[in-house]
Design a protein around this motif. Structure first.
Motif, mmCIF file in Angstrom:
data_model
loop_
_atom_site.group_PDB
_atom_site.id
_atom_site.type_symbol
_atom_site.label_atom_id
_atom_site.label_comp_id
_atom_site.label_asym_id
_atom_site.label_seq_id
_atom_site.Cartn_x
_atom_site.Cartn_y
_atom_site.Cartn_z
ATOM 1 N N GLU A 59 57.357 -61.167 12.567
ATOM 2 C CA GLU A 59 56.670 -60.024 13.168
ATOM 3 C C GLU A 59 57.701 -58.980 13.567
ATOM 4 O O GLU A 59 58.760 -59.319 14.104
ATOM 5 C CB GLU A 59 55.864 -60.446 14.397
ATOM 6 C CG GLU A 59 55.065 -59.288 14.975
ATOM 7 C CD GLU A 59 54.178 -59.706 16.129
ATOM 8 O OE1 GLU A 59 53.077 -60.208 15.852
ATOM 9 O OE2 GLU A 59 54.600 -59.537 17.286
ATOM 10 N N ARG A 81 53.065 -45.906 9.282
ATOM 11 C CA ARG A 81 51.744 -46.518 9.084
ATOM 12 C C ARG A 81 51.346 -46.495 7.605
ATOM 13 O O ARG A 81 50.862 -47.490 7.061
ATOM 14 C CB ARG A 81 50.700 -45.806 9.937
ATOM 15 C CG ARG A 81 49.352 -46.518 9.939
ATOM 16 C CD ARG A 81 48.338 -45.855 10.815
ATOM 17 N NE ARG A 81 48.064 -44.548 10.232
ATOM 18 C CZ ARG A 81 47.608 -43.509 10.895
ATOM 19 N NH1 ARG A 81 47.371 -43.601 12.182
ATOM 20 N NH2 ARG A 81 47.380 -42.366 10.295
ATOM 21 N N GLN A 90 50.845 -49.750 5.082
ATOM 22 C CA GLN A 90 49.615 -49.976 4.326
ATOM 23 C C GLN A 90 49.926 -50.186 2.843
ATOM 24 O O GLN A 90 49.361 -51.074 2.203
ATOM 25 C CB GLN A 90 48.651 -48.803 4.510
ATOM 26 C CG GLN A 90 48.035 -48.757 5.895
ATOM 27 C CD GLN A 90 47.269 -47.463 6.157
ATOM 28 O OE1 GLN A 90 47.411 -46.472 5.455
ATOM 29 N NE2 GLN A 90 46.458 -47.485 7.212
ATOM 30 N N ASN A 133 51.194 -53.524 2.372
ATOM 31 C CA ASN A 133 50.306 -54.543 2.946
ATOM 32 C C ASN A 133 51.063 -55.393 3.971
ATOM 33 O O ASN A 133 50.950 -56.612 4.004
ATOM 34 C CB ASN A 133 49.676 -55.419 1.857
ATOM 35 C CG ASN A 133 48.502 -56.211 2.385
ATOM 36 O OD1 ASN A 133 47.818 -55.786 3.316
ATOM 37 N ND2 ASN A 133 48.274 -57.383 1.809
ATOM 38 N N THR A 144 51.079 -56.639 7.067
ATOM 39 C CA THR A 144 50.178 -56.912 8.187
ATOM 40 C C THR A 144 50.913 -57.440 9.416
ATOM 41 O O THR A 144 50.326 -57.514 10.493
ATOM 42 C CB THR A 144 49.087 -57.919 7.772
ATOM 43 O OG1 THR A 144 49.736 -59.105 7.303
ATOM 44 C CG2 THR A 144 48.198 -57.340 6.675
ATOM 45 N N ASN A 145 52.186 -57.801 9.252
ATOM 46 C CA ASN A 145 52.952 -58.319 10.386
ATOM 47 C C ASN A 145 53.812 -57.243 11.047
ATOM 48 O O ASN A 145 54.739 -57.549 11.784
ATOM 49 C CB ASN A 145 53.795 -59.527 9.975
ATOM 50 C CG ASN A 145 54.656 -59.271 8.752
ATOM 51 O OD1 ASN A 145 54.432 -58.327 8.000
ATOM 52 N ND2 ASN A 145 55.647 -60.115 8.535
ATOM 53 N N ARG A 176 53.679 -54.430 13.833
ATOM 54 C CA ARG A 176 52.927 -53.910 14.986
ATOM 55 C C ARG A 176 53.515 -52.546 15.298
ATOM 56 O O ARG A 176 54.659 -52.444 15.760
ATOM 57 C CB ARG A 176 53.077 -54.854 16.179
ATOM 58 C CG ARG A 176 52.349 -54.366 17.403
ATOM 59 C CD ARG A 176 52.466 -55.382 18.546
ATOM 60 N NE ARG A 176 52.012 -54.755 19.754
ATOM 61 C CZ ARG A 176 52.759 -54.576 20.839
ATOM 62 N NH1 ARG A 176 53.983 -55.041 20.876
ATOM 63 N NH2 ARG A 176 52.263 -53.978 21.901
#
Length: 178
Positions: A68, A83, A87, A90, A92-93, A95
């Motif tokens: 993360e 951001r 995307q 991909n 997703t980890n 923050r």
């Protein structure tokens, strides 16, 4: 922006021209990550990228296997760029936090294995940034803290100072929490 190594290695992204951040050069980034690779296994680690700018450091952490990564950026254009790249990858980890990095340092209670900070060199109070991080609740024994700075700063007197590295005009002070 180029991601140097790892699962996203050699991917390139066009940074918008209106980002005023001073990105860490590929040369300096590659070298500091080589140093980091000899200090800590990034696979599964948690990392914090303060003053994230283009997100190059965050994506390098992700590419090298961090479980993360938290990226903190205040300005809207770089925040939106990070951001968008996340995307596309991909990732997703990742923050992504839009806010003031120093306020984040003051209020964050999560701990990290690696913290990277690259504040604007002309930021008022720049010299207090490493001490604020080292005095925060974000550290645990073994946390590595890296602060990017220009050659006019010397942080060797701070607790946990391990070494100073310079790559061209880019300087890094490296700390390790005991």
């Amino acid at each position: 922006m180029r991601i140097i190594r790892g699962k996203y290695g050699r991917r390139r992204f066009d940074v918008p021209g209106n980002i005023s951040a001073r990105p860490t050069t590929d040369f300096a980034r590659e070298n500091i990550f080589n140093v980091l690779d000899n200090m800590i296994d990034l696979e599964g680690a948690t990392a914090l990228d303060l003053f994230a700018g283009t997100g190059a450091i965050s994506f390098e952490f992700l590419s090298r296997g961090c479980a993360e990564v938290t990226a903190v950026e205040k300005a809207s254009v770089p925040y939106n760029f990070i951001r968008k790249v996340a995307q596309q990858l991909n990732a997703t980890n990742l923050r992504l936090v839009r806010g003031d990095a120093l306020r984040f340092v003051e209020t964050c209670t999560a701990t990290f294995d690696v913290i990277f900070a690259d504040p604007p060199y002309d930021m008022p109070g720049f010299g207090e940034v490493p001490g604020a991080i080292l005095g925060s609740k974000m550290l645990h024994p073994g946390t590595i803290v890296i602060v990017e700075h220009n050659r006019s700063h010397d942080f060797s007197g701070l607790p946990g100072f391990r070494e100073h590295r310079a790559y061209g005009s880019v300087n890094f002070s490296i700390f390790e929490v005991e």
